[in-house]
Scaffold this active site. Structure first.
Site, PDB file in Angstrom:
ATOM      1  N   LYS A   1      37.663  36.062  42.161  1.00 12.72           N
ATOM      2  CA  LYS A   1      37.693  34.804  42.901  1.00 12.72           C
ATOM      3  C   LYS A   1      37.712  35.048  44.394  1.00 12.72           C
ATOM      4  CE  LYS A   1      40.803  33.845  39.805  1.00 12.72           C
ATOM      5  NZ  LYS A   1      42.032  33.468  39.118  1.00 12.72           N
TER       6      LYS A   1
ATOM      7  N   LYS B   1      33.528  44.487  41.689  1.00 14.24           N
ATOM      8  CA  LYS B   1      34.337  43.800  40.685  1.00 14.24           C
ATOM      9  C   LYS B   1      34.248  42.277  40.900  1.00 14.24           C
ATOM     10  CE  LYS B   1      38.967  42.545  39.496  1.00 14.24           C
ATOM     11  NZ  LYS B   1      39.979  41.814  40.182  1.00 14.24           N
TER      12      LYS B   1
ATOM     13  N   LYS C   1      44.013  43.484  48.923  1.00 16.09           N
ATOM     14  CA  LYS C   1      44.007  42.092  49.374  1.00 16.09           C
ATOM     15  C   LYS C   1      44.100  42.009  50.895  1.00 16.09           C
ATOM     16  CE  LYS C   1      45.506  39.963  45.084  1.00 16.09           C
ATOM     17  NZ  LYS C   1      46.610  39.479  44.275  1.00 16.09           N
TER      18      LYS C   1
HETATM   19  P1  ADP Z   1      40.673  37.372  40.421  1.00 13.97           P
HETATM   20  O1  ADP Z   1      40.442  38.812  40.763  1.00 13.97           O
HETATM   21  O2  ADP Z   1      39.385  36.658  40.267  1.00 13.97           O
HETATM   22  O3  ADP Z   1      41.621  36.683  41.372  1.00 13.97           O
HETATM   23  P2  ADP Z   1      42.868  37.427  38.650  1.00 13.97           P
HETATM   24  O4  ADP Z   1      43.447  38.495  39.498  1.00 13.97           O
HETATM   25  O5  ADP Z   1      43.481  36.081  38.654  1.00 13.97           O
HETATM   26  O6  ADP Z   1      41.325  37.333  38.999  1.00 13.97           O
HETATM   27  O7  ADP Z   1      42.786  37.993  37.168  1.00 13.97           O
HETATM   28  C1  ADP Z   1      43.169  37.321  35.988  1.00 13.97           C
HETATM   29  C2  ADP Z   1      42.941  38.224  34.796  1.00 13.97           C
HETATM   30  O8  ADP Z   1      41.559  38.508  34.648  1.00 13.97           O
HETATM   31  C3  ADP Z   1      43.623  39.591  34.898  1.00 13.97           C
HETATM   32  O9  ADP Z   1      44.038  40.023  33.609  1.00 13.97           O
HETATM   33  C4  ADP Z   1      42.538  40.475  35.428  1.00 13.97           C
HETATM   34  O10 ADP Z   1      42.731  41.824  35.118  1.00 13.97           O
HETATM   35  C5  ADP Z   1      41.333  39.898  34.726  1.00 13.97           C
HETATM   36  N1  ADP Z   1      40.144  40.103  35.542  1.00 13.97           N
HETATM   37  C6  ADP Z   1      39.889  39.560  36.752  1.00 13.97           C
HETATM   38  N2  ADP Z   1      38.693  39.942  37.211  1.00 13.97           N
HETATM   39  C7  ADP Z   1      38.177  40.765  36.267  1.00 13.97           C
HETATM   40  C8  ADP Z   1      36.963  41.488  36.152  1.00 13.97           C
HETATM   41  N3  ADP Z   1      36.017  41.437  37.094  1.00 13.97           N
HETATM   42  N4  ADP Z   1      36.761  42.211  35.049  1.00 13.97           N
HETATM   43  C9  ADP Z   1      37.685  42.251  34.068  1.00 13.97           C
HETATM   44  N5  ADP Z   1      38.854  41.594  34.109  1.00 13.97           N
HETATM   45  C10 ADP Z   1      39.102  40.863  35.192  1.00 13.97           C
END
Ligand code: ADP
Ligand code: TRP
Length: 321
Positions: free
Chosen positions: A193, A190, A110
């Site tokens: 958001k 990956k 991050k």
């Molecule tokens: P972001 O990376 O978009 O901020 P979050 O960290 O809020 O997403 O993730 C919320 C949930 O979704 C977690 O369990 C995370 O492991 C899963 N997740 C987020 N992005 C992915 C992805 N690209 N593939 C699979 N799972 C994901």
């Protein structure tokens, strides 16, 4: 078996969240006693606009229900409705070596992506561990990116148990969804958001189609055969389309004569059909916000019934009571 997972209200839910977190959560609500929460304290580590946070929380509550979580089966609540989680996070931080936090990939990633680091972002793993341990969770379904956070949680629980007595905290297991471990984003990295590469779950037809058309590909001309290795288009298509359709797309890549615009259109069509039920449910819930809010309020009551038991046990073990 007690199952728990959390999701941050830090932006619109995307299909990575859906396949990585929501779909397994929906399946698991039939397999045990499920606790699902909106990680609003966590979202504060990366956002600072109060109105945006408020509206994201509301949206996520709607999304959780639209994706199929059922309040008769699962306890659905909001993290900050149970502020005691901060107390457990504090207790955990007293056994948490600095080195453990300094090694956290998520923190380092991050910061590398430009989020200005604050103490909360650094201490994130202790709050996340508290989220899990406060409810005696046994199984935590998450995406691969959360694996290290789960290891840290187990590590911290083990340290508390070593120091203050076995059984003070329940050591959880991670459940990482293998076939959809990491959903790729539009750029092949990956989907996240924070990387501006998402396909949202909810949005107008035109906007979603436009974002799918942004999937990064090479520039092989229409008539030539196209590589299927490391193809983001195919990886995404696999999520929505059946096996025969996927096989057809692979064959069409190999044959040549089809452009990437055509393949992306197929991805869009399959996406649109796949999420039709979620869209319909969402529209219904948007017109019934009282119901959504009632679900969250009731969820907090059920969650607190558990959290107070665990916190009392921990307070007694560490000598606070
Ligand atoms: P972001 O990376 O978009 O901020 P979050 O960290 O809020 O997403 O993730 C919320 C949930 O979704 C977690 O369990 C995370 O492991 C899963 N997740 C987020 N992005 C992915 C992805 N690209 N593939 C699979 N799972 C994901
Ligand atoms: N850190 C998780 C994420 O970014 C969200 C989260 C917070 C979580 N607390 C949790 C997930 C507890 C599982 C269990 O995706």
């Amino acid at each position: 078996m007690r199952i728990l997972t959390g999701i941050q209200p830090s932006g619109k839910l995307h299909i990575g969240n859906y396949f990585g977190a929501m779909q397994p959560a929906v399946e698991l609500q039939d397999k045990g006693e499920a606790f699902y929460f909106i990680a609003d304290y966590h979202a504060m580590t990366s956002m600072s606009n109060a109105d945006t946070l408020r509206s994201n929380i509301q949206d996520l509550a709607i999304d959780l229900l639209a994706c199929g979580l059922d309040p008769d089966k699962a306890t659905i609540f909001r993290q900050s409705d149970i502020p005691e989680v901060n107390e457990l996070a504090w207790i955990l931080s007293t056994v948490c070596p600095m080195g453990l936090l300094e090694r956290a990939h998520s923190y380092k990633d991050k910061v590398a992506k430009g989020i200005s680091p604050n103490h909360a972002l650094f201490a994130y793993p202790t709050l996340m561990a508290a989220d899990i341990l406060l409810y005696d969770a046994e199984l935590v379904p998450v995406g691969k990116d959360q694996k290290q956070h789960l290891e840290m949680t187990r590590d911290l629980a083990g340290k508390i148990n070593d120091r203050f007595g076995e059984g003070t905290l329940t050591i959880p297991e991670a459940q990482i969804a293998d076939h959809t471990a990491v959903v790729p984003g539009l750029d092949g990295q990956k989907m996240s958001k924070s990387y501006n590469n998402t396909i949202p779950l909810d949005g107008g037809k035109k906007a979603i189609r436009k974002s799918i058309m942004r999937i990064v590909t090479d520039s092989t001309p229409v008539e030539e055969p196209k590589s299927t290795a490391n193809s983001t288009v195919i990886a995404l298509y696999k999520l929505f389309a059946d096996e025969a359709a996927v096989q057809q797309m692979i064959t069409d890549h190999e044959a040549g004569g089809f452009g990437y615009g055509d393949f992306k259109q197929r991805v869009f069509d399959s996406y649109w059909e796949f999420f039709a039920p979620v869209r319909d449910k969402r529209a219904e819930l948007e017109n019934n916000l009282d119901y959504v809010n009632e679900v969250i309020t009731n969820g907090a009551q059920k969650a607190r019934a558990e959290s107070t038991k665990v916190l009392d046990r921990v307070r007694a073990a560490v000598g606070l009571r």
